[in-house]
Scaffold this active site. Structure first.
Site, PDB file in Angstrom:
ATOM      1  N   SER A   9       0.831  -1.206   0.000  1.00 41.41           N
ATOM      2  CA  SER A   9       0.000   0.000   0.000  1.00 41.41           C
ATOM      3  C   SER A   9       0.860   1.248   0.000  1.00 41.41           C
ATOM      4  CB  SER A   9      -0.895   0.013   1.235  1.00 41.41           C
ATOM      5  OG  SER A   9      -1.516   1.284   1.347  1.00 41.41           O
ATOM      6  N   HIS A  34      -1.567  -1.280  -3.949  1.00 46.01           N
ATOM      7  CA  HIS A  34      -2.819  -0.995  -3.238  1.00 46.01           C
ATOM      8  C   HIS A  34      -2.877   0.504  -2.954  1.00 46.01           C
ATOM      9  CE1 HIS A  34      -6.157  -2.302  -0.587  1.00 46.01           C
ATOM     10  NE2 HIS A  34      -5.728  -1.388   0.272  1.00 46.01           N
ATOM     11  N   ASP A  36      -4.989   3.389  -1.078  1.00 48.81           N
ATOM     12  CA  ASP A  36      -5.995   3.626  -0.039  1.00 48.81           C
ATOM     13  C   ASP A  36      -6.541   5.042  -0.123  1.00 48.81           C
ATOM     14  OD1 ASP A  36      -6.110   1.197   1.595  1.00 48.81           O
ATOM     15  OD2 ASP A  36      -3.988   1.579   1.959  1.00 48.81           O
ATOM     16  N   MET A  38      -9.044   7.704   1.469  1.00 48.73           N
ATOM     17  CA  MET A  38      -9.746   7.986   2.735  1.00 48.73           C
ATOM     18  C   MET A  38     -10.321   9.391   2.683  1.00 48.73           C
ATOM     19  SD  MET A  38      -6.834   6.586   5.277  1.00 48.73           S
ATOM     20  CE  MET A  38      -6.510   4.849   5.493  1.00 48.73           C
ATOM     21  N   HIS A  67      -8.728   1.038  -3.099  1.00 45.74           N
ATOM     22  CA  HIS A  67      -9.570   0.718  -1.935  1.00 45.74           C
ATOM     23  C   HIS A  67     -10.214   2.008  -1.451  1.00 45.74           C
ATOM     24  CE1 HIS A  67      -9.566  -0.746   2.560  1.00 45.74           C
ATOM     25  NE2 HIS A  67     -10.785  -0.609   2.079  1.00 45.74           N
ATOM     26  N   MET A  69     -12.239   4.022   0.953  1.00 42.84           N
ATOM     27  CA  MET A  69     -12.802   4.114   2.315  1.00 42.84           C
ATOM     28  C   MET A  69     -13.499   5.464   2.394  1.00 42.84           C
ATOM     29  SD  MET A  69      -9.550   2.501   4.281  1.00 42.84           S
ATOM     30  CE  MET A  69      -8.492   2.865   2.900  1.00 42.84           C
ATOM     31  N   MET A 138     -11.237  -6.671   5.757  1.00 45.89           N
ATOM     32  CA  MET A 138     -10.382  -5.823   6.596  1.00 45.89           C
ATOM     33  C   MET A 138     -10.017  -6.592   7.863  1.00 45.89           C
ATOM     34  SD  MET A 138      -9.788  -2.983   5.034  1.00 45.89           S
ATOM     35  CE  MET A 138      -8.849  -2.305   6.400  1.00 45.89           C
ATOM     36  N   ASP A 176      -6.412  -7.131   4.478  1.00 42.39           N
ATOM     37  CA  ASP A 176      -5.814  -5.800   4.562  1.00 42.39           C
ATOM     38  C   ASP A 176      -5.795  -5.324   6.004  1.00 42.39           C
ATOM     39  OD1 ASP A 176      -4.979  -3.220   4.123  1.00 42.39           O
ATOM     40  OD2 ASP A 176      -6.792  -2.573   3.065  1.00 42.39           O
TER      41      ASP A 176
HETATM   42  C1  DX5 Z   1      -6.038   0.709   6.444  1.00 43.62           C
HETATM   43  C2  DX5 Z   1      -5.758   0.566   4.965  1.00 43.62           C
HETATM   44  C3  DX5 Z   1      -4.654  -0.361   4.706  1.00 43.62           C
HETATM   45  C4  DX5 Z   1      -3.328   0.093   5.247  1.00 43.62           C
HETATM   46  C5  DX5 Z   1      -2.654  -1.141   5.755  1.00 43.62           C
HETATM   47  O1  DX5 Z   1      -7.187   1.422   6.671  1.00 43.62           O
HETATM   48  O2  DX5 Z   1      -6.898   0.103   4.260  1.00 43.62           O
HETATM   49  O3  DX5 Z   1      -4.535  -0.712   3.332  1.00 43.62           O
HETATM   50  O4  DX5 Z   1      -2.501   0.706   4.307  1.00 43.62           O
HETATM   51  O5  DX5 Z   1      -1.574  -0.764   6.493  1.00 43.62           O
HETATM   52  P1  DX5 Z   1      -0.759  -1.808   7.381  1.00 43.62           P
HETATM   53  O6  DX5 Z   1      -0.296  -2.899   6.471  1.00 43.62           O
HETATM   54  O7  DX5 Z   1       0.318  -0.972   7.952  1.00 43.62           O
HETATM   55  O8  DX5 Z   1      -1.727  -2.343   8.430  1.00 43.62           O
HETATM   56 ZN    ZN Z   2      -6.524  -0.716   2.147  1.00 41.30          ZN
END
Ligand code: DX5
Ligand code: ZN
Length: 218
Positions: A9, A34, A36, A38, A67, A69, A138, A176
């Protein structure tokens, strides 16, 4: 059993030089990237939008695994499809019409993924299984990198694998959150096809060795 796909990620990369982080992923032997997204509402943090994905796209041949969120993911699907996402995954908890969104993603020529947080049971997405290309389980509460994995979530991975074997769908199962050299073996044996890793990947001194270890090859 095939080796799992590794999806580092970029959330844990240095955002002042994200292209360098992407290049590290490219050299490591990881097949996916990946990304992310947010929004500060569905999760407390803010990360980036489609422009980041579009700017990174020419720098990598890897599969872009976006991904989302975010609340109201429907309005963002088109932007991320145009930015160069290969997989677009959203949270069923953030959407009312999850089936419609899965279909919209596929109509844009992209692979459609659905994600569940630790408190959401598999039965909640059971009607969606035939319509999804990826299920992102998750293994932490989404929002931050670097959290400790919640081992009970692997029961959902086993359940989804079992349902797939019984012909309920053709999805990949991704995990994840908190995936590292210590937790990957349990993720693999539960049946995960894709291992997402943020902080553990960027914290690893030898990233090619890290990817091999996640795959169970070293
Ligand atoms: C968390 C994200 C993950 C994050 C994982 O909300 O969706 O993809 O990057 O990070 P690690 O591997 O550090 O838990
Ligand atoms: Zn993620």
């Amino acid at each position: 059993m095939a080796d799992p796909i590794v999806a580092p990620s970029v959330l844990s990369a240095d955002f002042s030089n994200t292209a360098a982080g992407l290049a590290e992923i490219g050299r490591s032997g990881a097949e996916w990237v990946h990304l992310d997204v947010m929004d500060g509402h569905f999760v407390p943090s803010l990360s980036f939008g489609p422009k980041m994905v579009a700017d990174l796209r020419p720098h990598s041949q890897a599969v872009f695994d976006v991904h989302l969120m975010v609340c109201g993911p429907d309005s963002l699907i088109d932007g991320f499809a145009r930015a160069g996402a290969d997989y677009i995954t959203f949270h069923t908890e953030a959407a009312v019409h999850s089936h419609r969104i899965l279909e919209a993603i596929r109509r844009l020529g992209k692979k459609a993924g659905i994600s569940i947080v630790p408190s959401t049971p598999v039965c909640q997405i059971e009607p969606l299984l035939p319509f999804t290309d990826l299920i992102l389980v998750m293994t932490v509460n989404p929002g931050y990198g670097g959290q400790a994995l919640i081992g009970e979530c692997f029961d959902k991975v086993r359940d989804l694998k079992d349902r797939r074997e019984r012909g309920k769908g053709k999805y990949l199962i991704s995990v994840d959150g908190g995936i590292n050299e210590g937790t990957a073996a349990a993720a693999r044996s539960a049946g995960a096809d894709v291992l997402v890793a943020g902080s553990a990947f960027f914290g690893a001194p030898d990233k090619a060795l890290f990817v091999k270890r996640l795959k169970g090859r070293a």
